[in-house]
Design an enzyme around this catalytic site. Structure first.
Site, PDB file in Angstrom:
ATOM      1  N   ASP A  89       0.858  -1.181   0.000  1.00 39.50           N
ATOM      2  CA  ASP A  89       0.000   0.000   0.000  1.00 39.50           C
ATOM      3  C   ASP A  89       0.900   1.239   0.000  1.00 39.50           C
ATOM      4  OD1 ASP A  89      -1.667   2.168   0.657  1.00 39.50           O
ATOM      5  OD2 ASP A  89      -3.039   0.842   1.724  1.00 39.50           O
TER       6      ASP A  89
ATOM      7  N   GLU B  65      -0.698  -0.852  -4.547  1.00 40.36           N
ATOM      8  CA  GLU B  65      -1.911  -0.063  -4.304  1.00 40.36           C
ATOM      9  C   GLU B  65      -1.639   1.424  -4.163  1.00 40.36           C
ATOM     10  OE1 GLU B  65      -4.649  -1.710  -1.460  1.00 40.36           O
ATOM     11  OE2 GLU B  65      -4.904   0.234  -0.473  1.00 40.36           O
TER      12      GLU B  65
ATOM     13  N   GLU C  76      -9.380   4.272  -2.974  1.00 34.35           N
ATOM     14  CA  GLU C  76      -9.925   4.555  -1.648  1.00 34.35           C
ATOM     15  C   GLU C  76     -10.148   6.043  -1.430  1.00 34.35           C
ATOM     16  OE1 GLU C  76      -6.455   2.800   0.464  1.00 34.35           O
ATOM     17  OE2 GLU C  76      -6.660   4.508   1.809  1.00 34.35           O
TER      18      GLU C  76
ATOM     19  N   ASP D  34     -14.102   3.376  -0.696  1.00 34.24           N
ATOM     20  CA  ASP D  34     -14.458   3.296   0.731  1.00 34.24           C
ATOM     21  C   ASP D  34     -15.916   3.748   0.827  1.00 34.24           C
ATOM     22  OD1 ASP D  34     -12.858   3.765   3.782  1.00 34.24           O
ATOM     23  OD2 ASP D  34     -14.968   4.278   3.475  1.00 34.24           O
TER      24      ASP D  34
ATOM     25  N   HIS E 175     -12.312  -0.432   0.355  1.00 31.28           N
ATOM     26  CA  HIS E 175     -11.356  -0.078   1.395  1.00 31.28           C
ATOM     27  C   HIS E 175     -12.042  -0.147   2.759  1.00 31.28           C
ATOM     28  CE1 HIS E 175      -9.550   3.148   4.028  1.00 31.28           C
ATOM     29  NE2 HIS E 175      -8.549   2.334   3.839  1.00 31.28           N
TER      30      HIS E 175
ATOM     31  N   GLU F 244     -11.417  -6.419   2.803  1.00 33.54           N
ATOM     32  CA  GLU F 244     -10.233  -5.968   3.558  1.00 33.54           C
ATOM     33  C   GLU F 244     -10.549  -5.940   5.044  1.00 33.54           C
ATOM     34  OE1 GLU F 244      -8.919  -1.912   2.773  1.00 33.54           O
ATOM     35  OE2 GLU F 244      -7.186  -2.168   4.103  1.00 33.54           O
TER      36      GLU F 244
HETATM   37  C1  LIG Z   1      -2.113   1.449   5.766  1.00 39.99           C
HETATM   38  C2  LIG Z   1      -2.533   2.547   4.844  1.00 39.99           C
HETATM   39  O1  LIG Z   1      -1.506   3.488   4.745  1.00 39.99           O
HETATM   40  C3  LIG Z   1      -3.798   3.264   5.253  1.00 39.99           C
HETATM   41  O2  LIG Z   1      -3.701   3.631   6.600  1.00 39.99           O
HETATM   42  C4  LIG Z   1      -5.042   2.460   5.046  1.00 39.99           C
HETATM   43  O3  LIG Z   1      -6.148   3.124   5.550  1.00 39.99           O
HETATM   44  C5  LIG Z   1      -5.423   2.225   3.629  1.00 39.99           C
HETATM   45  O4  LIG Z   1      -4.636   2.780   2.670  1.00 39.99           O
HETATM   46  C6  LIG Z   1      -5.813   0.808   3.318  1.00 39.99           C
HETATM   47  O5  LIG Z   1      -5.727   0.436   2.179  1.00 39.99           O
HETATM   48  O6  LIG Z   1      -6.290   0.123   4.215  1.00 39.99           O
HETATM   49 MG   LIG Z   2      -4.825   1.688   0.778  1.00 39.27          MG
END
Ligand SMILES: C[C@H](O)[C@H](O)[C@@H](O)[C@@H](O)C(=O)O
Ligand SMILES: [Mg+2]
Length: 397
Positions: A219, A245, A273, A296, A323, A343
């Protein structure tokens, strides 16, 4: 001729914030949490904002809680990120469309909220606020009809859902039954060749700790540019990395298309997201930006809009793996063939235990056990507000 039965009307729409960490703003955690520290971000170009994402205000918004009360006394609610500014938008602008309207008129309400905010909205905070209202209305509709939201969406397409974990420790997540693990990238391009090597080595180390069938992903939280993302991706080739990602800023559709074309065979490009609305996702899909889109549901416009985004993705032969967003996405994922897994964000500070994503704000928030979850048939989204979390209503109308 059958006349439309008269559903209860919405008596009151209320917006609250919560003066406590966690909840809808899951990045607002006590010091030392894996989710805030040593993660590559767009702000890494400024050394003083590199060590912790809280330093540049990732946790500045806080939680938004929206309650929709029908005139028979039934209350639906939802939780997302947005805090006081989103509460203001809900109470001072959106409430006028919602109050005194039949509680089941979701489509018309969504359309009115979106059209009326076009002059300052479209994406970001305003869409968080619209999402919060929309989700509260879905919760209310489920409660009025005595059905879980997934039944209102057409019913489940499978008995249970499986999860991958977003975590600093995918190796621990494997032991907890998750099907894969997504790690936050630690080093941004500004950290040069040494940072790039460290990013690749960290993934190599993680690959050595997990089984061959356990997928891994990175990510990148909007922190890269195309040349760096391509070098990273090719450096990761052979390590069983299923996707890279959100490598680029959300509006760089051209960059995403170029990145996706240049990825090693078998490695997928994912993003979304921080995208909102069906037209934003149409850009991602039509420009060939992503193999999996990741809206999201608390930020993209809510469930009413997610259904349209998902149909669009399906028509393009693409997957939707939302997300985070806990129950608000689980109720959706279980009803869609092109959302084969969900997720789960590991909210334990050291990523060593399964903790509900919106803890401590919600009660009865379901979590995967052994990486799997069967949703209960409780009406609405099946969660309750924790009475121990004090709500504050700053803009009561
Ligand atoms: C871990 C990531 O940096 C974010 O905190 C998270 O919220 C997001 O990007 C994810 O895909 O879950
Ligand atoms: Mg992410």
């Amino acid at each position: 001729m059958t006349l439309r039965t008269h559903p209860p009307r919405i008596r009151h729409l209320r917006a609250y914030t919560v003066d406590a960490p966690g909840g809808g703003d899951y990045h607002d955690q006590p010091t030392g949490h894996w989710i805030d520290d040593q993660i590559a971000t767009p702000m890494a170009v400024y050394p003083e904002y590199r060590a912790s994402r809280q330093s540049f205000g990732l946790n500045v918004l806080g939680s938004l809680v929206v309650e929709a009360e029908a005139d028979d006394g039934t209350v639906g609610f939802a939780v997302t990120t947005g805090g006081e500014p989103a509460a203001w938008i809900v109470e001072r602008h959106l409430a006028r469309f919602v109050e005194s309207v039949p509680a089941t008129d979701l489509e018309r309400l969504w359309d009115q909220m979106f059209r009326a905010t076009l002059f300052y909205g479209r994406k970001g905070l305003v869409l968080n606020a619209i999402s919060g209202v929309d989700l509260a209305l879905w919760d209310l509709m489920g409660k009025l009809r005595g059905q879980p939201v997934y039944e209102l969406l057409g019913g489940p397409v499978r008995d249970e859902q499986v999860f991958y974990a977003t975590s600093a420790r995918p190796d621990l997540a494997e032991g907890m039954g998750f099907i894969g693990g997504k790690m936050p990238l630690q080093h941004a391009p500004v950290e040069g060749e040494a940072g790039l090597r460290a990013n690749i080595e960290q993934m190599r180390t993680m690959r050595e700790r997990v089984g061959d069938d356990f997928f891994l992903a990175y990510d990148c939280w909007m922190s890269l540019d195309v040349p760096y993302a391509l070098r990273l991706a090719h450096g990761l080739d052979g390590l069983g990395v299923r996707w890279v990602e959100e490598a680029l800023p959300p509006d760089d559709y051209w960059g995403y298309a170029e990145l996706r074309r240049g990825l090693p065979p078998g490695m997928l490009c994912t993003t979304g997201e921080h995208e909102a609305g069906r037209l934003g996702f149409r850009m991602l899909l039509e420009m060939g930006c992503a193999d999996i889109i990741q809206p999201d549901v608390g930020w993209c416009g809510g469930l009413t809009e997610l259904m349209k985004i998902s149909a669009l993705a399906d028509a393009h032969g693409k997957l939707v793996v939302p997300h985070g967003s806990s129950v608000y996405s689980y109720h959706f994922v279980i009803t869609r063939h092109n959302s084969p897994f969900a997720e789960f964000l590991m909210m334990a500070p050291d990523a060593d235990a399964v903790v509900p994503m919106f803890s401590p704000l919600l009660l009865d928030e379901p979590v995967p056990e052994n990486g799997r979850l069967t949703l209960p048939d409780t009406p609405g989204f099946g969660v309750r507000l924790n009475p121990e979390c004090a709500l504050r209503r700053p803009f009561a109308h």
